[in-house]
Structure formats: structure tokens, C-alpha cells
Design an enzyme around this catalytic site. Structure first.
Site, PDB file in Angstrom:
ATOM      1  N   ASP A  85       0.842  -1.205   0.000  1.00 13.48           N
ATOM      2  CA  ASP A  85       0.000   0.000   0.000  1.00 13.48           C
ATOM      3  C   ASP A  85       0.874   1.251   0.000  1.00 13.48           C
ATOM      4  OD1 ASP A  85      -2.000  -1.794   0.292  1.00 13.48           O
ATOM      5  OD2 ASP A  85      -2.739  -1.057   2.220  1.00 13.48           O
ATOM      6  N   ASP A  89       0.895   3.931   1.494  1.00 12.97           N
ATOM      7  CA  ASP A  89       0.714   4.823   2.634  1.00 12.97           C
ATOM      8  C   ASP A  89       1.811   4.535   3.654  1.00 12.97           C
ATOM      9  OD1 ASP A  89      -0.093   2.423   3.681  1.00 12.97           O
ATOM     10  OD2 ASP A  89      -2.214   2.932   3.798  1.00 12.97           O
ATOM     11  N   TYR A  91     -11.467  -3.909  -2.523  1.00  6.96           N
ATOM     12  CA  TYR A  91     -10.871  -3.858  -1.189  1.00  6.96           C
ATOM     13  C   TYR A  91     -11.690  -2.928  -0.267  1.00  6.96           C
ATOM     14  CZ  TYR A  91      -7.116  -3.583   2.234  1.00  6.96           C
ATOM     15  OH  TYR A  91      -6.378  -3.661   3.371  1.00  6.96           O
ATOM     16  N   CYS A 100     -53.651  41.977  39.754  1.00  5.45           N
ATOM     17  CA  CYS A 100     -53.543  41.373  38.430  1.00  5.45           C
ATOM     18  C   CYS A 100     -54.493  42.085  37.479  1.00  5.45           C
ATOM     19  CB  CYS A 100     -53.905  39.892  38.535  1.00  5.45           C
ATOM     20  SG  CYS A 100     -54.091  39.106  36.939  1.00  5.45           S
ATOM     21  N   CYS A 142     -57.448  39.339  36.600  1.00  5.94           N
ATOM     22  CA  CYS A 142     -58.471  38.871  37.540  1.00  5.94           C
ATOM     23  C   CYS A 142     -58.505  39.675  38.835  1.00  5.94           C
ATOM     24  CB  CYS A 142     -58.274  37.390  37.857  1.00  5.94           C
ATOM     25  SG  CYS A 142     -56.753  37.074  38.781  1.00  5.94           S
ATOM     26  N   CYS A 167     -49.560  36.495  38.535  1.00  2.00           N
ATOM     27  CA  CYS A 167     -50.784  36.411  39.335  1.00  2.00           C
ATOM     28  C   CYS A 167     -50.687  35.213  40.291  1.00  2.00           C
ATOM     29  CB  CYS A 167     -51.983  36.250  38.411  1.00  2.00           C
ATOM     30  SG  CYS A 167     -53.519  36.202  39.332  1.00  2.00           S
ATOM     31  N   CYS A 178     -55.089  31.852  36.679  1.00  8.12           N
ATOM     32  CA  CYS A 178     -54.817  33.025  35.843  1.00  8.12           C
ATOM     33  C   CYS A 178     -53.390  32.998  35.326  1.00  8.12           C
ATOM     34  CB  CYS A 178     -55.050  34.285  36.672  1.00  8.12           C
ATOM     35  SG  CYS A 178     -54.657  35.792  35.790  1.00  8.12           S
TER      36      CYS A 178
END
Length: 859
Positions: free
Chosen positions: A65, A67, A283, A747, A750, A772, A777
DNA sequence: GCAAGGTC
């Protein structure tokens, strides 16, 4: 000319005999112990053949190879052959595929072997051996007895290996796991719009994506609801191409087999090797993802014309009239050693093939045919609309030509039709909704993800990556679930955390990258092998000695008394996790308090107490609500300067989960857990115990019980966290959960008094808001907006369909501001709750413009 | 008993 072969490396590096036994020396000695390179027993026959032939020859030509590893093998062969014939003329052939022309050219252009390339590999081998052996021996001998592995394997055979590739690979798995553990879910908001006409439905998504600020989202949403008419701003039509994949490299083969078939990389390579040896595919270990221009691609396609399934596609490819052929793309990688993986022999399936053989062969063939095909073609339409200044987009796609997708059944590209729109057209949305979502942690790493991480960081090679993954499984460092996703085991996580605690990044890919860099320098002749070895081994030895010192401190030997905390008095409660032992109050060496199971380390259930605890004493008082009981209350004394105002220094509390004050203190001040301060999931074991983040592994099992992601305590799932349940009782949005006290502001929805709280979300941490106190609420308002005279609002969770034409749903429901001034559907009140008339920008409070024209909105 | 890199 006589040809013979080797089978990979002919030689191995090994320590000299007297250093081979694990107890023969201090592992630190392995950095200088003599090593030898020798031919192992199973390669002796090959060596003998080489010697016999070398004696008779004049020339030795090395066809290996092209490499670095191949060059090193060439030198191994040279050493053996030179040993019996000093007069050999030695040359190297350079070729990368079995292409006739390449082979002839290589034979006619023989070169000298490259010593630098080979030296680089020698250095790598020596470093890998010394580091691997020293750390593996050391950590195995020190730590093996500390972990209980739930498997049939005898614990005495357990090896806790360390390697410069396997540990970074483990690091990727653990890091992702930690990322998931420490994820803090955050709520976000997005506006969605649909439009239905006779031609169909278009789903428009908000071009802002999503916002994390609820109030801003509501304001923008309500502006859209108030003026819902949409104008088509842009209609863009264009041709889109979907390209076929690049030629197949090993990593891609492994990733795709994992994704498409859930095949492990190890199995993939095993099957690929079978197919290669039987001549069906090329391969299988290659980094190359582009074909040499000399490859005869047509012939390969021709072979498949008769295939019962993809034969007709191959015929179309070869028909010049069909126009389907395209020269394959170039993925940009070339290992100079092998071509991309491609079919080398036709088969319509062999009787002895397993299902995996069939699948993998099919993948290789279809991938190859796809590579030489035209991309798929689609016509895409993108429509952008504007509603009250907000942009939305929708897209549709029609596939005009499938091309490669006809053969590559593993990929798809869907059609999605939308009605026809023209620029300037106005329309009323069918639905316009404000939808919420929660940020989610990333998923666990899949096998394909892990391979990508390794590839990117240069961990391992095409031929070894699957080995490293398998090694992690074999060593019980990780587990893999049915979806091929990896989680660390207690053991794997503890090892990584151990190195992380030392401050060494031995579990990160950097070390390998640095080594890779040095190897490259050697292979280019910029550095000598000796120089790199000396520097690297010196550094690693220093690192090893330091690690050894710290590991001894972290994992002190006596297990029965190895717990670094001291028990303080009696039991607090029975352990709800192992249901065998009691939870006892402990104080650690560093002064932090926790309540841990006395069954440790078999059971690691633990509750960490707030960081500011100065003293803690168990009382005889029993909690009335917590189970399993009895749960004895603890008398705490907190450090005055470390607790927020409003909390008492002396406090009688319950650790059973019911105590809101303790929960708040932990949220605000944190616990005494070591890891928490570093943003890692909290450690729930005493500081010298095996460092795991979670109290898992009770009773010899690897089953997990992670700490709750909200309160960091164990004993309940995150989804059942008492802190979250109580927090959501007061406020809607997760994270806005620190209550400072009540205020007199009514609030606006409410009229019930509001409570002043402090936000704890990533974007608004520390910011005060009123909400609240009524559970029914949803009102809330930022305190700083109130002071700016901006727009506190009732904040219902709208999720309405078909309501765009009915904007009145926000009309004054609340007592406090029923008659307040209104501008474009938005109500303003002052800091005292009095209505304010006139327009103001919500974003900056300026009365000269409204939010949709605010200069700051551009950002 | 250990590494990683070849390979069958």
C-alpha cells in the site's frame, strides 16, 4: 519474476520478556523499558518463505500500500530479506489500484523505499505501546476491584484498557451524554400560519423561527391577529438538484450500513471482508472517495445489466440516449492506496450469503450505480407572506426527474404540493396560532455519529475505527441500544471523569491529533523519529506520574472504609432506591453535607444538601408527608452570608422531597456537589468514591437512575420533579420559579394580588417579574417594563384556530384594566396598575412608535 | 492480561 505476499505487518513491537508480566515492574518503567520488533509466531512461516525466496533473488520489489503503514511493512520485509541476502537490489513500486496501466507504469518507475514514512510508523507504534501498556496496567490494577460489572465475565479478567484511540472515542460518547444530562429545557414560542384553498393547504412557518420571550411572542402574535390579512411578498421558483453520493469509502460504507440496516460497523467490515475475499467487491478498507479517471466504470455497469432488480437501470445508464450517465463526483479524499469500494463481480445473490451479505452487496452496487448517475431534479417554490410586519414562508416541491434516486432506494426526496400564489395577492389565513415548544437535548450518539466524530478528529484509520468502537463495548465502557445509540456505562463515565478531574485531556482527541502532527513531521523529514519519541514519551511519562498520584488520592484503596465522608449520627430515612439500607447524614472532607445510602457503593442513592449548610443535626421529629418513612427532620444552620435575604439561618428541614425551602436554597445556592460547580451533571457520590455522575448501579446492575434535571436529586424522574410541579403551580413558564414575596399590584386580568418573582431562564436570568397568584390566571409582567410604563399584559396561552378574523378574544377580561386605554389591541397599565392611554412601544417604551416599528427590532 | 496498525 516471482511474486509472494505478506499479510499486513510482518512484525510486532513488544517489551522485552522481563517487562512482559504485569507485576514485573512499575508501569512507569514502561516509558523506558527496552522494546524489540520481532516476527510473531503466527507469521514465522511467511518469514521463512521470504527468506527462502530472497536467497535466490537479485532484486526485491515491494508492492505494498502506498501509505505510511505500507512503507513500514516494506521495511519489515526488507529486514527479513536482507538478513539472508545482503546483495539484494531493493525498489518500491507505487500503485494504488489493480488497473493494468497503473501496474505497468509502477513497474517501469520503481523508486527507493521511503525511510521517513517508515520511521513515522515506528514512532507511532512505540508511543502507542508504551502509553497503552502503562496506563492500562496501572488503571486496571488500581481500579478493577472498584467496579461491579453486570456480566457473566469474571471480574478478575476485567481489563480497564487505555489507548490513544479508544479513550477519545469513549470521550465522544461521554461528552454527548453529559451534554444531554446538563440540558436545561427552555420554553419557546412560535407563530404558525396555514392557508387552505381549493388547490390545497400551505403551512407557513414564522421566519423568526422562535422566540424565548413569551410576552414578546404574544405581542407579535396579537399584532398579527389584529391585522390578519396576509400579503404575498415573494414567490420564488427554482430548479433544485439532489446529487448522488460520492464514491464509497470505508467510513461511508459503515455509516450507511448502520443508518440503513442498523448493522454494526464491526459486522459491516466482517461481511465486506467476506465479499471482498470472494471477489464480489473491491478492497473494503479505503479512504478514497473518487475514482481514478483511468477506471473503466462502464464495464462495471455492464456486468449488472442482467440483474433481475437493478439490471434495467444499468441498461438505461449505458444507453447514451437516456442521458442518465454522469461521471462520478470527487469527494476530495485519496489515500493513494486503494480505489473507492465498488462491485468487482456480478451476482444475483449467492445461496450461502446471509441477509447481511445480500444487503451489503446491494448497497455497494446501488451506491456505485448512483455515483455514475445524474442528480435528481426538482422544481421548488418558496412563498413569503407578510402579516402585520411579520414574515412567514412556505415551500413546495415537485420532482421532475428522479434519476439516481431510481436505483438508490436508501435515499428519498419527497413531493410537497402547495397552492399557487402570485406576488401582491392578499389572503386571510385559515389558522394563525401561537404555539409553544421546549428545547430538547441532542440525542445520544449513533454509530454513524460516532464514526463521524472519529473521522473528523483523526481517531483511528478506516481499517480500525470499528475496532475501537467494539473495544468500548467489550470493555464495558459503553452500551449500544436498539437504535445504535451509545451511552456510557458507570465505568466508562467514571474513567473519563477521573481523567477530567485531573485536568488532563487524555480522553479528548487532542493528544492523538498532536501525535498525528508529529508523525507527519517525521514522514516529511522535518523531525527525526528519535526527537519525536523523546519529547512525546517524556511528556507522557510526566503525565502518567501525575495521573498516578492523583488517582491514588481519588481512589484510595480501602474499600470498606474508602468513603471519604464521615457519618454524622443516626439514619435519616430508609433508602427508597435499594430498599435495603438506610440513608445517613454525612459530611465530606471538603465540608459539604449530603445524605447517602449506607449500602454504598452497591447503592449510590444520595441527596446533596444546600451549599451554605454550616451544621446539620438529625432530630427526632418525623415528616408527616414523605415516604418511605420515617424521614427524620434535620436541624440546619446555614452560613449567613451565603443565603439570600428572607431565609433563616436556623432551619428545621426535611430531605424527603417535600421541603420547598430546601429546594429553593438548592436552586439558588447549589449543592456541595463537586461537579455541579463546573457545569457538569452533579456528582452524587462522596468525593473519593468512584466518580460517577449518577447514583446508578445499585445491586450489581448497570441500570441507571439519573438525578432529576431540575432539582439534581435522585429518587424521582425529571418529569415528576416536585420542584417543577410546585413551580408550575405558580408560574406557567419553566425557569421563572424564584418567589420573592407578594406585592400589592393587582392582576390586570383577575384582580388577585401579584407575586414578585425572579426569572431563571437563560435569556432573562435575574430579571424580576410579577405573576398572578391565582392558579387559574396566566397574568405576568416584567417589573422593568412596568417601571418603563410599557405594556404589562394578560397572557393567556392562545392556541386558536380560525380565530384570525376574531381579534376580540383579548378584550378586557380583567377587573384591573377593564377600561384601560387601548391601542392596536394592546393595553397599558402603569406601575401602580392604573390604565395609561396612548401608544407605546412594548420593546423600548417609547410612545413615538409601536413595537412593530421599533428600531431595535432589527436585531 | 496492555496499544494501534496491518491482515485473513
Amino acid at each position: 519474476m516471482l511474486v509472494t505476499s505478506v499479510t499486513g505487518h510482518l512484525m510486532e513491537v513488544e517489551f522485552e520478556d522481563r517487562f512482559r508480566k504485569w507485576h514485573s515492574c512499575d508501569p512507569a518503567d514502561l516509558y523506558t523499558a527496552p522494546i524489540r520488533k520481532h516476527v510473531p509466531e503466527d507469521k514465522v512461516d511467511i518469514k521463512r518463505t521470504l527468506e527462502e525466496e530472497a536467497r535466490k533473488c537479485h532484486w526485491l520489489v515491494l508492492w505494498l500500500d502506498c501509505d505510511r503503514e505500507g512503507e513500514n511493512i516494506a521495511f519489515e520485509v526488507m529486514e527479513v530479506c536482507n538478513g539472508v541476502n545482503r546483495n539484494l537490489t531493493i525498489r518500491r513500486a507505487r500503485f494504488s489500484a489493480l488497473i493494468e496501466r497503473d501496474i505497468h507504469e509502477a513497474a517501469q518507475n520503481l523508486i527507493a523505499p521511503n525511510q521517513w514514512f517508515s520511521d513515522a510508523v515506528d514512532a507511532r507504534q512505540e508511543i502507542d505501546l508504551r502509553i497503552g501498556a502503562s496506563f492500562t496496567r496501572f488503571q486496571t490494577m488500581l481500579l478493577r476491584d472498584r467496579f461491579v460489572i453486570d456480566s457473566a465475565q469474571d471480574d478478575k479478567n476485567l481489563v480497564l484498557s487505555y489507548g490513544p484511540c479508544q479513550f477519545p472515542t469513549l470521550g465522544f460518547v461521554v461528552e454527548r451524554y453529559w451534554e444531554i444530562q446538563s440540558h436545561e429545557p427552555e420554553e419557546f414560542w412560535t407563530i404558525n400560519c396555514t392557508h387552505r384553498s381549493d388547490e390545497g393547504l400551505a403551512s407557513f412557518s414564522w421566519m423568526r423561527g422562535h422566540l424565548f420571550d413569551y410576552t414578546s411572542s404574544v405581542i407579535l402574535y396579537e399584532m398579527c391577529v389584529e391585522e390578519p390579512t396576509a400579503t404575498v411578498m415573494k414567490v420564488q421558483q427554482q430548479e433544485k438538484l439532489k446529487y448522488p453520493p460520492y464514491p464509497l469509502s470505508t467510513i461511508e460504507l459503515e455509516k450507511r450500513a448502520s443508518r440503513y440496516f442498523r448493522m454494526s460497523s464491526e459486522q459491516t467490515m466482517k461481511v465486506a471482508e467476506d465479499l471482498y475475499q470472494a471477489g464480489f467487491i473491491s478492497y473494503p478498507r479505503t479512504e478514497t472517495d473518487s475514482f481514478s479517471s483511468r477506471t473503466d466504470l462502464h464495464t462495471i455497469v455492464q456486468e449488472h445489466q442482467e440483474h433481475p432488480v437493478w439490471g434495467s437501470y444499468a441498461q438505461r445508464l449505458l444507453d447514451p440516449g437516456a442521458g442518465l450517465w454522469r461521471n462520478p463526483g470527487n469527494g476530495g479524499h485519496d489515500d493513494k492506496a486503494h480505489p473507492p469500494i465498488h462491485p468487482t463481480k456480478f451476482s444475483s445473490g449467492e445461496s450461502r450469503w446471509s441477509q447481511d451479505h445480500h444487503r451489503l452487496y446491494e448497497l455497494v452496487v446501488r451506491h456505485f450505480l448512483a455515483c455514475v448517475s445524474q442528480p435528481a431534479v426538482g422544481a421548488e417554490t418558496v412563498v413569503e407572506i407578510d402579516i402585520a410586519g411579520e414574515r412567514f414562508s412556505a415551500s413546495g416541491r415537485v420532482i421532475l426527474a428522479k434519476n439516481y434516486l431510481d436505483v438508490y432506494r436508501f435515499e428519498s426526496w419527497g413531493d410537497s404540493m402547495i397552492p399557487v400564489y402570485v406576488q401582491g395577492q392578499q389572503l386571510i389565513p385559515t389558522t394563525l396560532t401561537l404555539d409553544s415548544g421546549i428545547t430538547r437535548p441532542p440525542p445520544l450518539l449513533s454509530e454513524a455519529d460516532l464514526l463521524s466524530c472519529m473521522d473528523k478528529a483523526g481517531i483511528g484509520t478506516d481499517a480500525t475505527m470499528h475496532d475501537h468502537i467494539k473495544k468500548l463495548l467489550d470493555r464495558f465502557y459503553v452500551t449500544k441500544d436498539a437504535n445504535t445509540r451509545f451511552s456510557p456505562t458507570n465505568l466508562g463515565e467514571a474513567l473519563v471523569m477521573g481523567y477530567d478531574d485531573m485536568g488532563y485531556e487524555l480522553w479528548k482527541p487532542n493528544l492523538r491529533s498532536l501525535m498525528e502532527y508529529d508523525m507527519k513531521e517525521v514522514s516529511m523529514g522535518n523531525k527525526s523519529k528519535a526527537e519525536v519519541l523523546a519529547t512525546c514519551l517524556q511528556q507522557m511519562k510526566a503525565c502518567f506520574l501525575d495521573a498516578k498520584r492523583i488517582f491514588f488520592l481519588l481512589f484510595r484503596s480501602d474499600r470498606s472504609n474508602g468513603d471519604d465522608s464521615s457519618a454524622l449520627g443516626e439514619n435519616v430515612r430508609p433508602c427508597g432506591l435499594c430498599q435495603e439500607a438506610n440513608m445517613v447524614l454525612r459530611k465530606n472532607r471538603d465540608g459539604n453535607f449530603m445524605v447517602g445510602c449506607s449500602g454504598y457503593p452497591q447503592c449510590r442513592n444520595a441527596v446533596w444538601l444546600p451549599g451554605p449548610v454550616l451544621e446539620a443535626t438529625i432530630t427526632n421529629n418525623i415528616c408527616n408527608s414523605c415516604t418511605p418513612g420515617p424521614v427524620y427532620l434535620i436541624q440546619f444552620k446555614f452560613r449567613q452570608l451565603e443565603i439570600p435575604p428572607g431565609f433563616n439561618v436556623n432551619y428545621l428541614g426535611c430531605i424527603g422531597g417535600c421541603d420547598e425551602t430546601l429546594r429553593q436554597l438548592i436552586e439558588i445556592c447549589g449543592t456541595g456537589s463537586r461537579a455541579q460547580a463546573r457545569g457538569r451533571p452533579p456528582t452524587t457520590t462522596p468525593s473519593n468514591g468512584p466518580p460517577t455522575t449518577t447514583p446508578r448501579n445499585p445491586q450489581r446492575s448497570n441500570s441507571r437512575q439519573a438525578p432529576c434535571i431540575y432539582c439534581y436529586q435522585t429518587g424521582h424522574a425529571s418529569t415528576d420533579c416536585p420542584s417543577r410541579i410546585s413551580a408550575t403551580r405558580h408560574v406557567q413558564s419553566h425557569g421563572m420559579n424564584q418567589q420573592n414575596g407578594e406585592s400589592s399590584i393587582p392582576c390586570s386580568t383577575c384582580g388577585t394580588p401579584c407575586v414578585l418573582r425572579t426569572a431563571n431562564t437563560a435569556n432573562n436570568r435575574g430579571r424580576k417579574f410579577y405573576s398572578c397568584s391565582s392558579q387559574a390566571c396566566n397574568f405576568f409582567v416584567w417589573e422593568d417594563n412596568l417601571n418603563n410604563g410599557s405594556a404589562p399584559r394578560s397572557a393567556p396561552r392562545p392556541n386558536i384556530s380560525n380565530s384570525a378574523s376574531n381579534p376580540s378574544r383579548t378584550g378586557g377580561r380583567g377587573r384591573g384594566v377593564q377600561n384601560a386605554g387601548r391601542a392596536a389591541g394592546v393595553t397599558f397599565v402603569s406601575a401602580t396598575g392604573e390604565p395609561i392611554s396612548g401608544r407605546r412601544c412594548f420593546v423600548c417604551g417609547d410612545p413615538s412608535h409601536f413595537a412593530n416599528a421599533c428600531p431595535s427590532r432589527g436585531s
